[in-house]
Design a protein around this motif. Structure first.
Motif, PDB file in Angstrom:
ATOM      1  N   THR A  96       1.053  -1.430   0.069  1.00 37.68           N
ATOM      2  CA  THR A  96      -0.219  -0.101  -0.108  1.00 37.68           C
ATOM      3  C   THR A  96       0.304   1.216  -0.419  1.00 37.68           C
ATOM      4  N   TYR A  97       2.199   0.867   1.113  1.00 42.36           N
ATOM      5  CA  TYR A  97       2.815   2.132   1.009  1.00 42.36           C
ATOM      6  C   TYR A  97       3.388   3.027  -0.618  1.00 42.36           C
ATOM      7  N   GLN A  98       4.300   1.286  -0.806  1.00 39.13           N
ATOM      8  CA  GLN A  98       4.442   1.910  -2.408  1.00 39.13           C
ATOM      9  C   GLN A  98       3.140   2.704  -3.430  1.00 39.13           C
ATOM     10  N   GLU A  99       1.607   1.889  -3.196  1.00 43.16           N
ATOM     11  CA  GLU A  99       1.268   2.424  -4.506  1.00 43.16           C
ATOM     12  C   GLU A  99       1.237   4.044  -4.182  1.00 43.16           C
ATOM     13  N   GLN A 100       0.857   3.682  -2.675  1.00 41.18           N
ATOM     14  CA  GLN A 100       0.462   5.699  -2.774  1.00 41.18           C
ATOM     15  C   GLN A 100       2.030   6.066  -2.857  1.00 41.18           C
ATOM     16  N   ASN A 101       3.910   5.854  -3.083  1.00 45.42           N
ATOM     17  CA  ASN A 101       4.766   6.498  -3.087  1.00 45.42           C
ATOM     18  C   ASN A 101       5.578   6.248  -3.980  1.00 45.42           C
ATOM     19  N   PRO A 102       5.477   5.835  -5.000  1.00 40.17           N
ATOM     20  CA  PRO A 102       6.180   5.411  -6.056  1.00 40.17           C
ATOM     21  C   PRO A 102       7.645   5.311  -6.693  1.00 40.17           C
ATOM     22  N   ASP A 103       7.935   6.169  -4.803  1.00 42.70           N
ATOM     23  CA  ASP A 103       9.323   6.298  -5.421  1.00 42.70           C
ATOM     24  C   ASP A 103      10.272   5.882  -4.638  1.00 42.70           C
ATOM     25  N   ALA A 104       9.424   5.432  -3.377  1.00 41.66           N
ATOM     26  CA  ALA A 104       9.596   4.535  -1.331  1.00 41.66           C
ATOM     27  C   ALA A 104      10.105   3.700  -1.702  1.00 41.66           C
ATOM     28  N   LYS A 105      11.484   2.843  -1.182  1.00 38.97           N
ATOM     29  CA  LYS A 105      11.377   1.316  -1.429  1.00 38.97           C
ATOM     30  C   LYS A 105      11.096   0.861   0.482  1.00 38.97           C
ATOM     31  N   VAL A 106      10.437  -0.376   0.342  1.00 39.65           N
ATOM     32  CA  VAL A 106       9.651  -1.101   1.258  1.00 39.65           C
ATOM     33  C   VAL A 106      10.484  -2.319   1.906  1.00 39.65           C
ATOM     34  N   LEU A 107      11.745  -3.078   2.091  1.00 40.16           N
ATOM     35  CA  LEU A 107      11.947  -4.255   2.661  1.00 40.16           C
ATOM     36  C   LEU A 107      11.588  -4.661   4.156  1.00 40.16           C
ATOM     37  N   VAL A 108      10.799  -5.804   4.070  1.00 41.03           N
ATOM     38  CA  VAL A 108       9.886  -6.502   4.912  1.00 41.03           C
ATOM     39  C   VAL A 108      10.534  -7.509   5.388  1.00 41.03           C
ATOM     40  N   ILE A 109      11.326  -7.837   6.302  1.00 42.13           N
ATOM     41  CA  ILE A 109      12.102  -9.326   6.952  1.00 42.13           C
ATOM     42  C   ILE A 109      11.894  -9.962   7.769  1.00 42.13           C
ATOM     43  N   ASP A 110      11.314 -10.809   7.174  1.00 40.18           N
ATOM     44  CA  ASP A 110      10.061 -12.197   7.924  1.00 40.18           C
ATOM     45  C   ASP A 110      11.441 -12.741   9.210  1.00 40.18           C
ATOM     46  N   SER A 111      12.136 -11.957  10.617  1.00 34.64           N
ATOM     47  CA  SER A 111      13.190 -12.174  10.955  1.00 34.64           C
ATOM     48  C   SER A 111      13.339 -13.967  11.203  1.00 34.64           C
ATOM     49  N   LEU A 112      12.038 -14.793  11.190  1.00 28.70           N
ATOM     50  CA  LEU A 112      11.978 -15.790  11.231  1.00 28.70           C
ATOM     51  C   LEU A 112      11.772 -16.216  12.441  1.00 28.70           C
ATOM     52  N   SER A 113      12.320 -15.094  13.513  1.00 31.59           N
ATOM     53  CA  SER A 113      12.542 -15.736  14.628  1.00 31.59           C
ATOM     54  C   SER A 113      11.565 -14.910  15.699  1.00 31.59           C
ATOM     55  N   THR A 114      11.999 -14.164  16.822  1.00 26.25           N
ATOM     56  CA  THR A 114      11.784 -13.178  17.697  1.00 26.25           C
ATOM     57  C   THR A 114      12.533 -12.291  17.749  1.00 26.25           C
ATOM     58  N   GLY A 115      12.669 -11.106  19.240  1.00 22.46           N
ATOM     59  CA  GLY A 115      13.229 -10.747  21.062  1.00 22.46           C
ATOM     60  C   GLY A 115      13.719 -10.379  19.806  1.00 22.46           C
ATOM     61  N   PRO A 116      15.494 -10.970  20.991  1.00 19.59           N
ATOM     62  CA  PRO A 116      16.908 -10.249  20.621  1.00 19.59           C
ATOM     63  C   PRO A 116      17.278 -10.672  19.690  1.00 19.59           C
ATOM     64  N   GLU A 117      17.010 -11.899  18.407  1.00 21.95           N
ATOM     65  CA  GLU A 117      17.635 -11.849  17.569  1.00 21.95           C
ATOM     66  C   GLU A 117      16.436 -11.205  15.951  1.00 21.95           C
ATOM     67  N   MET A 118      16.024 -10.528  16.818  1.00 23.06           N
ATOM     68  CA  MET A 118      15.345  -9.456  15.769  1.00 23.06           C
ATOM     69  C   MET A 118      16.482  -7.967  16.303  1.00 23.06           C
ATOM     70  N   VAL A 119      16.745  -7.816  17.704  1.00 22.74           N
ATOM     71  CA  VAL A 119      17.331  -6.858  17.955  1.00 22.74           C
ATOM     72  C   VAL A 119      18.927  -6.681  17.445  1.00 22.74           C
ATOM     73  N   LEU A 120      19.005  -8.258  16.741  1.00 25.18           N
ATOM     74  CA  LEU A 120      20.741  -8.169  16.445  1.00 25.18           C
ATOM     75  C   LEU A 120      20.845  -7.620  14.524  1.00 25.18           C
ATOM     76  N   LEU A 121      19.258  -8.102  13.922  1.00 31.61           N
ATOM     77  CA  LEU A 121      18.857  -7.123  12.336  1.00 31.61           C
ATOM     78  C   LEU A 121      19.036  -6.515  12.953  1.00 31.61           C
ATOM     79  N   VAL A 122      18.425  -5.283  13.735  1.00 37.84           N
ATOM     80  CA  VAL A 122      18.210  -3.662  13.556  1.00 37.84           C
ATOM     81  C   VAL A 122      19.286  -3.488  13.677  1.00 37.84           C
ATOM     82  N   GLU A 123      19.702  -3.867  14.825  1.00 36.77           N
ATOM     83  CA  GLU A 123      21.533  -3.023  15.492  1.00 36.77           C
ATOM     84  C   GLU A 123      22.397  -3.330  14.034  1.00 36.77           C
ATOM     85  N   LYS A 124      22.829  -4.711  12.590  1.00 32.12           N
ATOM     86  CA  LYS A 124      22.981  -4.310  11.682  1.00 32.12           C
ATOM     87  C   LYS A 124      22.347  -3.431  10.419  1.00 32.12           C
TER      88      LYS A 124
END
Ligand code: X90
Length: 285
Positions: A107-135
């Motif tokens: 939806t966001y990309q339809e409304q903002n054609p120049d925007a780029k969005v990556l959705v990352i499925d962590s296949l995990s939760t909690g502290p492993e997501m924190v590592l991905l965010v820090e990276k």
């Protein structure tokens, strides 16, 4: 090729509340809350949530309880105004978070054609997501293209893992996230399940009697999975001693290891229950 980022480009990292991050803990990272509900009360897992109050309510409450993922609109609100968005979600195998984030991204990309969005499925939760965010924050600070960041974070996911020790799987099994038979197998006092996130699911590996054995099993599992002194992020529900005991085992072998310990927020607190600890670690070095 030199990649130039425009000076006023707005880049956002958005994660769901299962990452246990509070507002302001990391500037430029925002959170969308999951919800925890009982027939008597609703809890929104945001920075205002009084986790102690929620856990106290759950301890005395005997009826049905459950959780719900954020709506598409809640993700969209956080994407608003960004040129680039990196959204990190709890595993798509156990929650609808990833799905709602993907619809929001579309939806966001339809409304903002120049925007780029990556959705990352962590296949995990909690502290492993924190590592991905820090990276992601490190990668964003470098002069990289959107695609280069996407490739690098996808590669990094191969080097992060999640392990846990839980005293009860009741809330997980009552909500259909692990088979009832597995939950019943530790329905005895003093037993803990030590396991890992495998392909996005909760993977029980060992039954351990007593905290001390569980913690040393957890450490053994980390080493077997390839831990050689990378980053360690630990969260726990009312169990700082277990978190510290695990950290001590890590430091015995890797004295300078980058370790952080914090408390679970609402979603992880609900599913980990009293005494549960989760460890995210990286195997980069
Ligand atoms: O959408 C929702 O209602 C959220 C459901 C989340 C269910 C799983 C929560 C797991 C919390 C338990 C220990 C770590 C398990 C890792 C499995 C990938 C944490």
């Amino acid at each position: 090729m030199q990649i130039m980022k425009e000076y006023d480009m707005n880049i956002k990292i958005v994660t769901d509340s299962s990452a246990n991050l509070l507002d302001g803990m990391m500037p430029d990272v925002s959170t969308v809350p999951l919800k925890i509900t009982t027939s008597e009360r609703d809890f929104v897992d945001d920075s205002q949530l009084d986790v102690e109050d929620m856990l106290a309510h759950l301890r005395q409450y005997k009826g049905k309880s459950g959780t719900a993922c954020p709506s598409v609109a809640e993700w969209l609100d956080q994407f608003e105004g960004a040129d680039w968005v990196f959204a990190v979600t709890i595993t798509s195998k156990l929650s609808g978070c990833y799905q709602s984030a993907c619809i929001a991204a579309q939806t966001y990309q339809e409304q903002n054609p120049d925007a780029k969005v990556l959705v990352i499925d962590s296949l995990s939760t909690g502290p492993e997501m924190v590592l991905l965010v820090e990276k992601l924050r490190e990668l964003i600070a470098e002069d990289l293209s959107f695609k280069q960041i996407c490739d690098a974070i996808t590669e990094y996911q191969n080097h992060t893992h999640l392990i846990f020790s839980l005293e009860s799987l009741d809330n997980l099994s009552k909500n259909g996230r692990v088979p009832v038979a597995i939950a019943k197998a530790i329905g005895f006092l003093g037993l803990r399940i030590v396991g890992s996130a495998l392909d996005g699911n909760l993977h029980p590996m060992h039954k351990c009697r007593g905290e001390k054995r569980a913690i040393s099993q957890l450490w053994q599992s980390a080493e077997e999975m390839g831990f050689r002194g990378g980053k360690v992020r630990i969260t726990h529900t009312h169990n700082p001693d277990a978190a510290e005991a695990f950290a001590a085992l890590v430091r015995e072998k890797y004295p300078d290891c980058d370790i952080q310990i914090s408390g679970n927020r609402g979603l992880c607190g609900f599913y980990c229950e009293q005494g549960g600890i989760i460890v995210g670690f990286s195997c980069e070095n």
